[in-house]
Motif scaffolding. Structure first.
Motif, PDB file in Angstrom:
ATOM      1  N   ALA A 147       0.837  -1.197   0.000  1.00 29.58           N
ATOM      2  CA  ALA A 147       0.000   0.000   0.000  1.00 29.58           C
ATOM      3  C   ALA A 147       0.869   1.243   0.000  1.00 29.58           C
ATOM      4  CB  ALA A 147      -0.906  -0.009   1.220  1.00 29.58           C
ATOM      5  N   LEU A 168      -4.198   3.150   0.092  1.00 25.18           N
ATOM      6  CA  LEU A 168      -4.322   2.650   1.456  1.00 25.18           C
ATOM      7  C   LEU A 168      -4.294   1.133   1.539  1.00 25.18           C
ATOM      8  CD1 LEU A 168      -7.067   5.195   2.417  1.00 25.18           C
ATOM      9  CD2 LEU A 168      -4.760   5.183   3.351  1.00 25.18           C
ATOM     10  N   ASP A 169      -4.653   0.487   0.452  1.00 23.13           N
ATOM     11  CA  ASP A 169      -4.674  -0.967   0.454  1.00 23.13           C
ATOM     12  C   ASP A 169      -3.534  -1.511  -0.396  1.00 23.13           C
ATOM     13  OD1 ASP A 169      -6.721  -1.815   2.108  1.00 23.13           O
ATOM     14  OD2 ASP A 169      -8.242  -1.253   0.628  1.00 23.13           O
ATOM     15  N   PRO A 170      -3.080  -2.734  -0.076  1.00 21.18           N
ATOM     16  CA  PRO A 170      -2.082  -3.329  -0.959  1.00 21.18           C
ATOM     17  C   PRO A 170      -2.712  -3.686  -2.302  1.00 21.18           C
ATOM     18  CG  PRO A 170      -2.717  -4.884   0.758  1.00 21.18           C
ATOM     19  CD  PRO A 170      -3.393  -3.580   1.069  1.00 21.18           C
ATOM     20  N   PRO A 172      -3.178 -12.766   2.178  1.00 21.34           N
ATOM     21  CA  PRO A 172      -3.624 -11.890   3.264  1.00 21.34           C
ATOM     22  C   PRO A 172      -2.921 -10.530   3.122  1.00 21.34           C
ATOM     23  CG  PRO A 172      -2.470 -13.849   4.113  1.00 21.34           C
ATOM     24  CD  PRO A 172      -2.349 -13.886   2.633  1.00 21.34           C
ATOM     25  N   HIS A 173      -3.526  -9.496   3.685  1.00 23.01           N
ATOM     26  CA  HIS A 173      -2.960  -8.152   3.555  1.00 23.01           C
ATOM     27  C   HIS A 173      -1.478  -8.096   3.920  1.00 23.01           C
ATOM     28  CE1 HIS A 173      -7.000  -6.707   3.040  1.00 23.01           C
ATOM     29  NE2 HIS A 173      -6.596  -5.453   2.972  1.00 23.01           N
ATOM     30  N   GLU A 174      -1.130  -8.728   5.057  1.00 18.69           N
ATOM     31  CA  GLU A 174       0.248  -8.565   5.548  1.00 18.69           C
ATOM     32  C   GLU A 174       1.274  -9.189   4.603  1.00 18.69           C
ATOM     33  OE1 GLU A 174      -2.268  -9.956   7.083  1.00 18.69           O
ATOM     34  OE2 GLU A 174      -1.712 -11.723   8.260  1.00 18.69           O
ATOM     35  N   HIS A 182       1.551  -6.852   1.526  1.00 16.35           N
ATOM     36  CA  HIS A 182       2.362  -5.654   1.791  1.00 16.35           C
ATOM     37  C   HIS A 182       3.841  -5.911   1.531  1.00 16.35           C
ATOM     38  CE1 HIS A 182      -0.587  -2.910   3.337  1.00 16.35           C
ATOM     39  NE2 HIS A 182      -1.016  -3.757   4.242  1.00 16.35           N
ATOM     40  N   LYS A 218      -2.229  -5.952   8.964  1.00 20.64           N
ATOM     41  CA  LYS A 218      -3.150  -5.756   7.850  1.00 20.64           C
ATOM     42  C   LYS A 218      -2.960  -4.372   7.228  1.00 20.64           C
ATOM     43  CE  LYS A 218      -7.748  -6.924   6.608  1.00 20.64           C
ATOM     44  NZ  LYS A 218      -9.143  -6.813   6.907  1.00 20.64           N
ATOM     45  N   CYS A 219      -2.763  -3.379   8.109  1.00 19.32           N
ATOM     46  CA  CYS A 219      -2.555  -2.008   7.643  1.00 19.32           C
ATOM     47  C   CYS A 219      -1.169  -1.820   7.045  1.00 19.32           C
ATOM     48  CB  CYS A 219      -2.707  -1.017   8.783  1.00 19.32           C
ATOM     49  SG  CYS A 219      -4.398  -0.810   9.313  1.00 19.32           S
ATOM     50  N   CYS A 246      -5.632   2.463   7.431  1.00 18.50           N
ATOM     51  CA  CYS A 246      -6.026   2.058   6.090  1.00 18.50           C
ATOM     52  C   CYS A 246      -7.537   1.977   5.955  1.00 18.50           C
ATOM     53  CB  CYS A 246      -5.353   0.759   5.672  1.00 18.50           C
ATOM     54  SG  CYS A 246      -6.003  -0.699   6.441  1.00 18.50           S
ATOM     55  N   ALA A 247      -7.952   2.109   4.706  1.00 13.14           N
ATOM     56  CA  ALA A 247      -9.377   2.188   4.403  1.00 13.14           C
ATOM     57  C   ALA A 247     -10.113   0.968   4.945  1.00 13.14           C
ATOM     58  CB  ALA A 247      -9.574   2.290   2.908  1.00 13.14           C
ATOM     59  N   ASP A 248      -9.433  -0.164   4.814  1.00 16.44           N
ATOM     60  CA  ASP A 248     -10.053  -1.402   5.237  1.00 16.44           C
ATOM     61  C   ASP A 248     -10.391  -1.375   6.726  1.00 16.44           C
ATOM     62  OD1 ASP A 248     -10.558  -3.791   3.662  1.00 16.44           O
ATOM     63  OD2 ASP A 248      -9.660  -4.786   5.399  1.00 16.44           O
ATOM     64  N   LYS A 276     -13.121   1.201   7.552  1.00 14.59           N
ATOM     65  CA  LYS A 276     -14.438   0.737   7.098  1.00 14.59           C
ATOM     66  C   LYS A 276     -15.021  -0.274   8.071  1.00 14.59           C
ATOM     67  CE  LYS A 276     -13.318   0.258   2.650  1.00 14.59           C
ATOM     68  NZ  LYS A 276     -13.103  -0.665   1.566  1.00 14.59           N
TER      69      LYS A 276
END
Lengths: 393, 143
Positions: free
Chosen positions: A326, A332-334, A344-346, A349, B32-33, B135-137, B140
């Protein structure tokens, strides 16, 4: 300091032959290709016609099916919005995938605000669209399918021929964004069976600021830029003759050397993949392996660390690369592509894309394989997520 | 995009690591962020004798962690609690707008460690330290 450019999926250097082909239209012949009543205007007009012919010939199209645009993004936007507008009386449904370039996705999101419905098809863990999903998504309101030929982030080559069969069977217009494919795989509109195809000059050693949209004869599309009669009245603007010369030359070179180029790039790609997999623990190759992967694309996720930091440390060692994190994308998001393949997000990233080019040497690859592992290790030693890994090992 | 000071603190981060037997540990952010900061402190007589950090995150996250730890080292707990994200940003000669949340996270990480110190001493600051909603996620779903 050594300088290694491994971001060829972002853009490529311009070849000397390409620049040489452009120069006459920047210096001696500055004529307006639409001013046909004097010599330099006619010469420019003839030049544009010859570039169009050359591009058509290489793609297996007719010259009057080739439209010059200002970029690949413009070609994608025009394809999506132009078809939506021209066929809105027939239906309001569009099918695309979750891993398209933002040029397609954002155009679709724009259309959603104007009464269109869009199906964003999922992909498998390697980033491949399932043609069966495409067929299932078709409704009697579907007017357009747009699936990219190959993905820019993880190099997934999509089953375009199978999807075009389905599109034909249901008489639905099929567009493909082939921006990353040119120069890295054979692209012929008839073999692929597509109705529309987007290209961008700077992805295959041509100039920036020029793209092409192929539109098969018989397809209606709304005009993009209203003004003069250029591009058969569909995309007004004084012809950028030099850029057209450049993209035509670049396409010719990319096609002439295609097989050899694919072989060379594949070797370099696979050396990088093998080297990274062997030298760095807790990493994951994103995207397909082997022939279903673009010959110049490498994309890894390194667990417990973040991509922008990797890019910054690589830059300090003279290596240019990119990331789907991101932070690196400024959003803001990957990367939506990495999330679509189920990361997964992490993990998303911590991604790194390395894309090789025809100027990438074996020494460059050795250098990256030498500097990258300590960078990853250094960031991991700073990461609280890695503490447990060390404790447990 | 980054100032020279940010680049310096990213390339040569101060106070990286862990403190064995730290009497104050705070962690903020989430994976996650894309950023997590963990601060270790050795506090004696309400004074921060030593401070170390571990950060998962971008260049700005690492640089703000480094700068924030520099700014509280040797300070009293009260002084450290007055550290603001603005002060960290100013000390780094500014951050790009999309990275301001990193400095917020650094401030929160310091506060979180001190909160832990107080908790261990039986006092609570009564402040919740969670992800700053970077982050947006997160914002939200309010995770």
């Amino acid at each position: 300091m050594k300088s290694v450019y491994l971001d060829n999926n972002a853009t490529t250097y311009m070849k000397k032959e390409v620049v040489d082909a452009m120069l006459p239209y920047l210096y001696e012949n500055f004529g307006n290709a639409s001013s046909k009543f004097y010599q330099i205007g006619r010469e420019a007009e003839q030049a544009v016609a010859s570039f169009r012919e050359k591009i058509a010939d290489i793609l297996g199209a007719k010259p009057n099916e080739i439209y010059f645009t200002g970029s690949g993004c413009e070609a994608d936007n025009w394809a999506i919005k132009g078809i939506a507008d021209a066929y809105r009386n027939k239906g309001n449904h569009i099918i695309t995938s979750q891993i398209e370039h933002h040029a397609v996705l954002s155009a679709c999101e724009f259309l959603e605000k104007h009464g269109f419905e869009v199906t964003y098809l999922p992909v498998d863990e390697y980033g491949i669209v399932n043609p069966i999903d495409v067929e299932k998504a078709i409704t009697d309101k579907t007017i357009l399918i747009s699936i990219m030929t190959a993905n820019n982030e993880i190099g997934a080559i999509e089953p375009i021929c199978e999807i075009s069969e389905i599109a034909k069977k249901h008489k639905i217009i099929f567009h493909t964004d082939a921006v990353q494919a040119i120069g890295h795989m054979r692209v012929n509109v008839n073999e692929l069976g597509v109705d529309m195809l987007s290209l961008s000059g700077h992805k295959f050693h041509g100039p920036k600021g020029i793209g092409v949209l192929y539109i098969r004869n018989g397809i209606r599309i709304s005009n993009l830029i209203h003004g003069g009669g250029q591009e058969r009245g569909k995309r007004a603007a004084t012809e950028n003759v030099a850029a057209m010369a450049g993209i035509a030359k670049a396409l010719e070179i990319a096609t002439n050397d295609l097989d050899e180029n694919i072989k060379k790039l594949t070797e370099k790609r696979d050396r990088l993949i093998k080297g990274i997999s062997e030298k760095i623990p807790y990493c994951r190759l994103n995207g397909p392996v082997g022939d279903n992967r673009l010959c110049n694309n490498v994309n890894f996720s390194f667990k417990y660390i973040e991509g922008e930091s990797i890019l910054m440390l690589l830059d300090m060692k003279g290596v240019a690369a990119s990331s789907g994190s991101a932070c690196a994308s400024g959003s803001l998001d990957p990367s939506h592509v990495l999330l679509a393949i189920g990361l997964p997000h992490e993990i998303a990233h911590g991604s790194l894309r390395l894309s090789v080019g025809d100027d990438t040497t074996d020494e460059d690859i050795d250098y990256v394989l030498e500097v990258l592992p300590p960078i990853i290790e250094r960031l991991r030693m700073m990461s609280p997520l890695y503490e447990e890994v060390i404790r447990n090992s | 995009m980054y100032s020279e000071k940010v680049m310096d603190h990213f390339a040569n981060p101060r106070n990286v690591g862990e403190i064995e037997n730290a009497n104050a540990v705070g962690q903020v952010g989430n994976a996650k962020c894309g950023d997590i900061m963990k601060i270790y402190m050795d506090i004696e007589d309400d004074k921060i004798k030593d401070v170390k950090f571990k950060t998962f995150g971008c260049g700005a996250a690492i640089a703000t962690s480094s700068m924030a730890t520099e700014m509280v080292k040797g300070k009293t707990v009260k002084e450290a609690l007055e550290l603001t994200n603005k002060a960290v940003m100013e000390a780094l000669d500014g951050l790009p707008p999309e990275k301001v949340h990193c400095s917020v996270l650094a401030e929160e990480a310091i506060h979180s460690a001190i909160d832990d110190y107080y908790k261990r001493s039986g006092i609570s600051l009564g402040v919740e330290h969670n992800c700053s909603g970077c982050c947006a996620d997160c914002s939200k779903k309010n995770i």
